[in-house]
Write an enzyme that holds these catalytic residues in place. Structure first.
Site, PDB file in Angstrom:
ATOM      1  N   ARG B 135     -32.529 -80.064 106.198  1.00  0.00           N
ATOM      2  CA  ARG B 135     -33.538 -80.818 106.085  1.00  0.00           C
ATOM      3  C   ARG B 135     -34.239 -80.818 104.517  1.00  0.00           C
ATOM      4  NH1 ARG B 135     -35.328 -79.873 111.876  1.00  0.00           N
ATOM      5  NH2 ARG B 135     -33.912 -81.825 112.933  1.00  0.00           N
ATOM      6  N   LYS B 157     -34.364 -88.544  91.688  1.00  0.00           N
ATOM      7  CA  LYS B 157     -33.488 -90.065  92.908  1.00  0.00           C
ATOM      8  C   LYS B 157     -32.504 -89.608  93.429  1.00  0.00           C
ATOM      9  CE  LYS B 157     -35.047 -94.215  91.495  1.00  0.00           C
ATOM     10  NZ  LYS B 157     -34.267 -96.009  90.828  1.00  0.00           N
ATOM     11  N   GLU B 199     -28.871 -95.207  77.180  1.00  0.00           N
ATOM     12  CA  GLU B 199     -30.241 -94.822  78.194  1.00  0.00           C
ATOM     13  C   GLU B 199     -31.487 -94.253  76.877  1.00  0.00           C
ATOM     14  OE1 GLU B 199     -30.591 -96.362  81.204  1.00  0.00           O
ATOM     15  OE2 GLU B 199     -28.492 -96.239  81.778  1.00  0.00           O
ATOM     16  N   LYS B 240     -38.968 -90.071  80.383  1.00  0.00           N
ATOM     17  CA  LYS B 240     -38.153 -89.952  81.779  1.00  0.00           C
ATOM     18  C   LYS B 240     -38.883 -89.711  82.441  1.00  0.00           C
ATOM     19  CE  LYS B 240     -35.649 -91.136  85.614  1.00  0.00           C
ATOM     20  NZ  LYS B 240     -33.998 -91.540  85.862  1.00  0.00           N
ATOM     21  N   GLU B 250     -41.707 -95.068  92.904  1.00  0.00           N
ATOM     22  CA  GLU B 250     -41.365 -95.762  92.311  1.00  0.00           C
ATOM     23  C   GLU B 250     -41.843 -97.435  92.514  1.00  0.00           C
ATOM     24  OE1 GLU B 250     -37.380 -97.498  92.472  1.00  0.00           O
ATOM     25  OE2 GLU B 250     -36.584 -97.596  90.493  1.00  0.00           O
ATOM     26  N   ARG B 254     -42.323 -97.362  86.904  1.00  0.00           N
ATOM     27  CA  ARG B 254     -41.167 -96.601  86.707  1.00  0.00           C
ATOM     28  C   ARG B 254     -40.074 -97.949  87.124  1.00  0.00           C
ATOM     29  NH1 ARG B 254     -39.062 -91.560  90.903  1.00  0.00           N
ATOM     30  NH2 ARG B 254     -37.213 -91.551  90.114  1.00  0.00           N
ATOM     31  N   ASN B 258     -36.163-100.136  84.182  1.00  0.00           N
ATOM     32  CA  ASN B 258     -34.790-100.387  84.692  1.00  0.00           C
ATOM     33  C   ASN B 258     -34.651-101.705  82.713  1.00  0.00           C
ATOM     34  OD1 ASN B 258     -34.744 -99.841  87.199  1.00  0.00           O
ATOM     35  ND2 ASN B 258     -35.808-101.234  88.094  1.00  0.00           N
ATOM     36  N   HIS B 261     -31.340-103.529  82.517  1.00  0.00           N
ATOM     37  CA  HIS B 261     -30.714-103.376  83.758  1.00  0.00           C
ATOM     38  C   HIS B 261     -30.262-104.088  84.554  1.00  0.00           C
ATOM     39  CE1 HIS B 261     -31.081 -98.947  82.519  1.00  0.00           C
ATOM     40  NE2 HIS B 261     -29.835 -98.559  83.540  1.00  0.00           N
ATOM     41  N   HIS B 265     -26.822-104.189  85.403  1.00  0.00           N
ATOM     42  CA  HIS B 265     -26.009-104.648  86.580  1.00  0.00           C
ATOM     43  C   HIS B 265     -24.833-105.774  86.988  1.00  0.00           C
ATOM     44  CE1 HIS B 265     -29.063-101.225  87.979  1.00  0.00           C
ATOM     45  NE2 HIS B 265     -28.527-100.949  87.194  1.00  0.00           N
ATOM     46  N   HIS B 280     -21.196 -98.224  82.685  1.00  0.00           N
ATOM     47  CA  HIS B 280     -22.303 -97.981  82.953  1.00  0.00           C
ATOM     48  C   HIS B 280     -23.564 -99.043  81.853  1.00  0.00           C
ATOM     49  CE1 HIS B 280     -26.658 -98.254  85.012  1.00  0.00           C
ATOM     50  NE2 HIS B 280     -27.027 -97.477  84.352  1.00  0.00           N
TER      51      HIS B 280
HETATM   52  N1  LIG Z   1     -30.109 -90.731  89.814  1.00  0.00           N
HETATM   53  C1  LIG Z   1     -29.987 -91.090  89.250  1.00  0.00           C
HETATM   54  O1  LIG Z   1     -32.067 -91.189  88.849  1.00  0.00           O
HETATM   55  C2  LIG Z   1     -29.493 -92.604  88.298  1.00  0.00           C
HETATM   56  C3  LIG Z   1     -29.643 -92.833  87.299  1.00  0.00           C
HETATM   57  C4  LIG Z   1     -28.748 -93.157  86.459  1.00  0.00           C
HETATM   58  C5  LIG Z   1     -27.198 -93.307  86.467  1.00  0.00           C
HETATM   59  N2  LIG Z   1     -27.239 -92.946  88.081  1.00  0.00           N
HETATM   60  C6  LIG Z   1     -25.388 -92.890  88.386  1.00  0.00           C
HETATM   61  O2  LIG Z   1     -25.216 -91.321  87.395  1.00  0.00           O
HETATM   62  C7  LIG Z   1     -23.678 -91.965  87.973  1.00  0.00           C
HETATM   63  C8  LIG Z   1     -22.981 -92.178  86.308  1.00  0.00           C
HETATM   64  O3  LIG Z   1     -23.748 -90.725  86.325  1.00  0.00           O
HETATM   65  P1  LIG Z   1     -22.650 -90.448  84.731  1.00  0.00           P
HETATM   66  O4  LIG Z   1     -22.397 -91.447  83.937  1.00  0.00           O
HETATM   67  O5  LIG Z   1     -22.220 -88.714  84.494  1.00  0.00           O
HETATM   68  O6  LIG Z   1     -20.597 -90.367  85.217  1.00  0.00           O
HETATM   69  P2  LIG Z   1     -19.978 -89.238  86.301  1.00  0.00           P
HETATM   70  O7  LIG Z   1     -21.253 -88.303  86.543  1.00  0.00           O
HETATM   71  O8  LIG Z   1     -18.935 -89.832  86.787  1.00  0.00           O
HETATM   72  O9  LIG Z   1     -19.546 -88.733  84.644  1.00  0.00           O
HETATM   73  C9  LIG Z   1     -18.703 -89.584  83.677  1.00  0.00           C
HETATM   74  C10 LIG Z   1     -17.281 -88.444  83.487  1.00  0.00           C
HETATM   75  O10 LIG Z   1     -17.000 -87.854  82.618  1.00  0.00           O
HETATM   76  C11 LIG Z   1     -17.068 -86.546  83.200  1.00  0.00           C
HETATM   77  N3  LIG Z   1     -17.348 -85.099  83.066  1.00  0.00           N
HETATM   78  C12 LIG Z   1     -18.867 -84.721  82.677  1.00  0.00           C
HETATM   79  N4  LIG Z   1     -19.312 -84.252  82.316  1.00  0.00           N
HETATM   80  C13 LIG Z   1     -18.313 -83.596  81.834  1.00  0.00           C
HETATM   81  C14 LIG Z   1     -18.324 -83.042  79.911  1.00  0.00           C
HETATM   82  N5  LIG Z   1     -19.091 -82.010  79.920  1.00  0.00           N
HETATM   83  N6  LIG Z   1     -17.049 -83.032  79.429  1.00  0.00           N
HETATM   84  C15 LIG Z   1     -16.200 -83.896  79.553  1.00  0.00           C
HETATM   85  N7  LIG Z   1     -16.046 -84.707  80.947  1.00  0.00           N
HETATM   86  C16 LIG Z   1     -17.064 -84.810  81.823  1.00  0.00           C
HETATM   87  C17 LIG Z   1     -16.856 -86.432  84.958  1.00  0.00           C
HETATM   88  O11 LIG Z   1     -15.933 -85.861  85.781  1.00  0.00           O
HETATM   89  C18 LIG Z   1     -16.964 -88.272  84.956  1.00  0.00           C
HETATM   90  O12 LIG Z   1     -14.631 -88.357  84.766  1.00  0.00           O
HETATM   91  C19 LIG Z   1     -23.997 -93.524  88.858  1.00  0.00           C
HETATM   92  O13 LIG Z   1     -23.321 -93.560  89.285  1.00  0.00           O
HETATM   93  C20 LIG Z   1     -24.921 -93.842  88.530  1.00  0.00           C
HETATM   94  O14 LIG Z   1     -25.519 -94.638  89.845  1.00  0.00           O
HETATM   95  C21 LIG Z   1     -28.121 -92.096  88.835  1.00  0.00           C
HETATM   96 ZN   LIG Z   2     -28.790 -96.524  83.601  1.00  0.00          ZN
END
Ligand SMILES: NC(=O)c1ccc[n+]([C@@H]2O[C@H](COP(=O)([O-])OP(=O)(O)OC[C@H]3O[C@@H](n4cnc5c(N)ncnc54)[C@H](O)[C@@H]3O)[C@@H](O)[C@H]2O)c1
Ligand SMILES: [Zn+2]
Ligand SMILES: NC(=O)c1ccc[n+]([C@@H]2O[C@H](COP(=O)([O-])OP(=O)(O)OC[C@H]3O[C@@H](n4cnc5c(N)ncnc54)[C@H](O)[C@@H]3O)[C@@H](O)[C@H]2O)c1
Ligand SMILES: [Zn+2]
Lengths: 382, 382
Positions: B135, B157, B199, B240, B250, B254, B258, B261, B265, B280
């Site tokens: 938990r 999040k 972003e 942020k 949110e 917050r 978006n 977005h 999306h 994205h």
């Molecule tokens: N929690 C939140 O508030 C929030 C906000 C925005 C997006 N997200 C989420 O984030 C995700 C997307 O994140 P992302 O774009 O980082 O994707 P990801 O984590 O899949 O990374 C993208 C690619 O880069 C590679 N990678 C990562 N670091 C690297 C590095 N230093 N060198 C080389 N390769 C590297 C990874 O292996 C992957 O293939 C989505 O699932 C989205 O929903 C969450």
């Molecule tokens: Zn985004």
């Protein structure tokens, strides 16, 4: 912190109300015989116009879903029922995923709610799913076992089991309302009622000697279903609510609620959670006996305390000795291993809930494992 | 609420520090080139003697786990690595279950922590698992993509996807520390860097005209990896963090995050999340363009605003038009359906983030769906 009040409920009947005081996340526990019939009105008063996903296990769905559903419909509350299998094994990842999916399929929005209609299994699983869907849906508990009414529906702990142990995956997610209809307990198997009663007795033993004495005098009416049952449930909820409000995230005082549970859990594990041999409350009953006997052994309390506890638990039909468990049990060493593993979270130190007398339990950190070993050896050979 | 400060970090280097002000759950985001080498010392300062479960995807494990692990060992931190597959499909129930199991198998206790070393995928999955195991385990983010450094690692999040949609299952679970080493971004694929940059530009566009102007002047250094990159990451985190501190769960402000977005999306969904066609940040870039163009159409802002946004996004190599997406797209009606479904949570009313100029975005509830339909039709046919 929490207060019990006899209040008029919206739909005409009398209900005991226990307030769980957690600031903006505070909520009412309403307790009364026949409350299911007015559940719709009670819910509509808290969440007007809400759409509901109602989760029940197959047994409870068969016995009580129709009445509950009618009450929701009468109050104009749109709802959808989701059924899960009965039994502890439902608290698993697979059912968690399925339930989250079904709640999403019900297309609930902000202002809507997820309802757990059932015992602790359905409450724990549903509460965790409610915490996770859209990172937190409003959640309502309608507990239908004595254990759920006096224990699992109060305090916001939710979760599922992992192959590494029970309740290891979950969330703290407080309900917005708890509705405990004490009449639905009439359909409960006697063994399940007794098992829940062990937790009721626990509240007296851990901190309220007067309540324990009241139970000694009134337990038959509690079992029979009179107004004493409502009172026992309300006083139990109040006791738990007070501890929870004082210590929501379980750092200190909340540990007292574990009276009887260290030994009890070890016994449950020792029979591999085979409920034909031992259900949770039976383990707690034997565990509470052991805690009192161990406290006597340490010179913390007298034999009279032990005798009173043993008499009352025996009166209601609960087991009080390790040998009351049918079949073979492992040796004392195995129990110590289980306990040490159970306690792993506190870096090896053995913490027990001990007592100085009826209603005078306290947390003792650093109990000497050797003393526990000797004590357990004797009890297992007795 | 949040403040950026240039502070000496424990291990000698300079780091930008952004404080996320959430009372007792507040934490620091430390940003700097080469921070991975001192990560062990940074973590030991916050959680002395902690044992760690370090989660990374296979790609990041291959590139950066060794350096991170050495830094932990040098600081005397016992740890265990857990690897998950790379890619969005890792944010699923099956990997959630497996990760929870592995964290439990690592026998972490209170005071220990779960670390996400990776992009948003690993951060979201690991954060949710950290929230659920026992938990709630302490959680540390070591974001390795630009998107994760400026967006997903800040704000608490966490979550996974369901077959009903993205990020529908999860928890709010704040980290105790975020360590953003801007040098690890050097190994990131250029397209992933650009996607994260969308972003960064968003923070300027939604509320900070001066930052947007700074980005227009300095984006090349941000891409090249100079101190400007650290500054861009720090200012983004600060933006942020301020919104998050003001509105943790949110409800209001917050929503500004978006910007771009809703349209973005819808575009991602329209290509079935095929990342070969659209990632994205590219969807966000086109979505931000559409938001500005729609605002112009509504007479809220002038053409000069639209032109500046288009020029900057084009300069850095981001797409700015729907037709920049390769392949066929569905008709405008389908987009409207997707948007209406996306917005389902707010009882049918269409809420958009619109703008009165660079840095002047606002939340507009009750946008006329017919206007959106006309606008989209035109854009899709353009
Ligand atoms: N929690 C939140 O508030 C929030 C906000 C925005 C997006 N997200 C989420 O984030 C995700 C997307 O994140 P992302 O774009 O980082 O994707 P990801 O984590 O899949 O990374 C993208 C690619 O880069 C590679 N990678 C990562 N670091 C690297 C590095 N230093 N060198 C080389 N390769 C590297 C990874 O292996 C992957 O293939 C989505 O699932 C989205 O929903 C969450
Ligand atoms: Zn985004
Ligand atoms: N969350 C907490 O704080 C907390 C506290 C204590 C226990 N628990 C959990 O609670 C669970 C045990 O709860 P339980 O004892 O209620 O078990 P349960 O939910 O499995 O119910 C016991 C049995 O009674 C049946 N049943 C339920 N209501 C009935 C009714 N009114 N009439 C007839 N049959 C009925 C059920 O179908 C089930 O077969 C365990 O998983 C335990 O871990 C949680
Ligand atoms: Zn119990």
């Amino acid at each position: 912190m929490a207060e019990t009040a006899v209040a008029e409920n919206g739909s005409g009947g009398d209900a005991n109300v226990v307030r769980v005081d957690l600031g903006t996340r505070g909520y009412d526990i309403r307790i009364g015989r026949g409350l299911l019939a007015s559940a719709g009105a009670e819910i509509a008063a808290v969440l007007p116009g809400a759409r509901l996903a109602v989760v029940a296990d197959e047994t409870v769905a068969r016995l009580h879903l129709k009445a509950f559903s009618q009450s929701l419909t009468a109050a104009g509350l749109d709802h959808r029922a989701i059924t899960v299998p009965a039994g502890e094994s439902t608290k698993c990842f697979r059912e968690f995923e399925r339930l989250c999916d079904e709640i999403l399929a019900a297309r609930l929005e902000r202002g809507d709610a997820v309802v757990a209609l059932g015992g602790g299994v359905v409450g724990d699983l549903t509460g965790f799913a409610a915490s996770a869907v859209r990172r937190g849906m409003a959640f309502i508990q309608v507990p239908t076992t004595l254990l759920a009414q006096v224990d699992s529906s109060v305090g916001g702990k939710t979760g599922i089991n992992s192959r590494h142990g029970k309740n290891l995956i979950g969330a703290f997610h407080q309900p917005v309302l708890v509705l405990a209809d004490t009449a639905v307990l009439d359909t409960l198997a006697p063994r399940d009622f007794r098992s829940g009663y062990a937790e009721v007795a626990k509240y007296g033993l851990l901190g309220d000697a007067e309540f324990f004495a009241w139970l000694e005098d009134n337990w038959q009416a509690v079992f029979a279903g009179g107004p004493e049952r409502d009172e026992a449930v309300a006083r139990s909820c109040q006791a738990k609510a007070e501890v929870v409000a004082a210590d929501e995230l379980e750092s200190g005082r909340r540990a007292l609620l574990n009276l009887g549970h260290t030994f009890g859990h070890a016994l449950e594990a020792a029979v591999s959670y085979e409920t034909e041999r031992l259900v949770h409350g039976e383990g707690v009953a034997i565990g509470m006996m052991l805690a009192h006997e161990f406290s006597e052994r340490l010179g913390l309390t007298g034999e009279d305390t032990v005798l009173r506890v043993r008499r009352h638990l025996t009166d209601v039909g609960l087991p009080v000795r390790v040998r009351d468990i049918p079949g073979q049990l492992p040796p004392a060493e195995t129990f110590l291993d289980i306990i040490a593993q159970d306690k792993k979270v506190s870096r090896g130190a053995l913490t027990f809930i001990l007592t100085r007398g009826i209603g005078e339990a306290f947390v003792e950190k650093g109990v000497d494992p050797a003393l526990v070993a000797d004590f357990l050896k004797e009890k297992l050979e007795a």
